[in-house]
Design a protein around this motif. Structure first.
Motif, short mmCIF file in Angstrom:
data_model
loop_
_atom_site.label_atom_id
_atom_site.label_comp_id
_atom_site.label_asym_id
_atom_site.label_seq_id
_atom_site.Cartn_x
_atom_site.Cartn_y
_atom_site.Cartn_z
N ALA A 128 0.84 -1.20 0.00
CA ALA A 128 0.00 0.00 0.00
C ALA A 128 0.87 1.26 0.00
O ALA A 128 0.62 2.21 -0.76
N ARG A 129 1.90 1.27 0.84
CA ARG A 129 2.80 2.43 0.88
C ARG A 129 3.49 2.65 -0.48
O ARG A 129 3.57 3.77 -0.98
N ARG A 130 3.98 1.55 -1.05
CA ARG A 130 4.73 1.67 -2.30
C ARG A 130 3.84 2.11 -3.45
O ARG A 130 4.22 2.95 -4.28
N LEU A 131 2.63 1.57 -3.54
CA LEU A 131 1.73 1.95 -4.62
C LEU A 131 1.28 3.40 -4.48
O LEU A 131 1.13 4.11 -5.48
N ALA A 132 1.09 3.85 -3.25
CA ALA A 132 0.76 5.27 -3.04
C ALA A 132 1.91 6.14 -3.51
O ALA A 132 1.69 7.20 -4.14
N ALA A 133 3.13 5.72 -3.25
CA ALA A 133 4.31 6.47 -3.71
C ALA A 133 4.40 6.47 -5.23
O ALA A 133 4.96 7.41 -5.83
#
Length: 253
Positions: free
Chosen positions: A19-24
């Protein structure tokens, strides 16, 4: 327009890292899991870093709960282009002879039927986007069996079968199907769930392994596969730490 990514099992481990990576990467992430307190903290973290995310309470073993996730997706701030079926887990390490049927039933419901429920519910939105991607986070246990792992490997073999079957059935439609199969990944909860909270047994799995994979490594794989040009379908990506030459061969110091 912002693309929307849905990540199940997002409250910890690989799901939270994804989730963090896709938001980035610029997605608006619908972070789905049962533990809403953890999701709220994750969304706050993503937003503090300049990303966009929404917490969605979802139990992948419940038809009603998954229907609620699909309804939320229908009101998301953009087309749903990516679904990451990450929710899953293992329970027990008993041989078939003494297997706990309840453990096997839980593993099948979460890993296999959870993937089925969520994928069925989100396929219409993914197809409407014109460029959808389904990612199934399975495991190297979907390829190789081992003693004590009958229930988990059966579930992961089934996820691999779902991925292959879905790819055939969706041929000609604008939806990719990607299977990611990690080997030894050290996360804060996987071993604890498998060994019913026994921290010593959980830690022993990684004893002497200098650098097992971590959740961010798998999130990196998800992001890379999902951000290839849409005509590029990474059918299956197997990723292991250097120390793990095969399912049964691990170098320990």
């Amino acid at each position: 327009m912002t693309s929307v990514a849905i990540v199940t099992g997002a409250s910890s481990g690989i799901g939270a890292a994804t989730a963090r990576r896709l938001a980035a990467e610029g997605f608006h992430v619908l972070a789905a899991a049962r533990r809403t307190d953890r999701l709220a903290a994750l969304v706050a973290e993503i937003e503090a870093a300049g990303g966009a995310a929404t917490a969605v309470a979802c139990d992948v073993t419940s038809d009603e709960s998954v229907a609620g996730l699909a309804a939320t997706a229908d009101t998301a701030p953009g087309p749903v282009t990516l679904l990451v079926n990450n929710a899953g887990g293992a329970r027990g390490l008993d041989p078939v002879e003494t297997a706990d049927v309840g453990d096997w039933q839980w593993m099948y419901d979460v890993n296999v039927l959870g993937t089925l429920r969520v994928t069925k519910a989100l396929l219409p939105a993914l197809e409407r986007s014109g460029a959808g991607t389904v990612v199934i986070v399975s495991s190297t246990a979907g390829h190789v069996v081992y003693e004590g792992g009958g229930g988990y490997t059966a579930a992961k073999h089934a996820q691999t079968a779902i991925a292959g079957t879905l790819r055939l059935e969706l041929s000609g439609r604008p939806i990719r199907v990607i299977e990611i199969d990690p080997g030894m990944v050290k996360t804060e909860e996987f071993g604890l769930v498998r060994f019913d909270g026994d921290a010593d047994r959980a830690a022993a799995v990684y004893a002497g392994v200098a650098e097992p994979l971590v959740a961010d490594d798998v999130a990196d794989c998800v992001a890379w596969c999902a951000t290839r040009p849409h005509h590029v379908n990474v059918d299956q990506l197997v990723v292991r730490p250097l120390a793990q030459a095969a399912q049964h061969k691990v170098h320990r110091n």
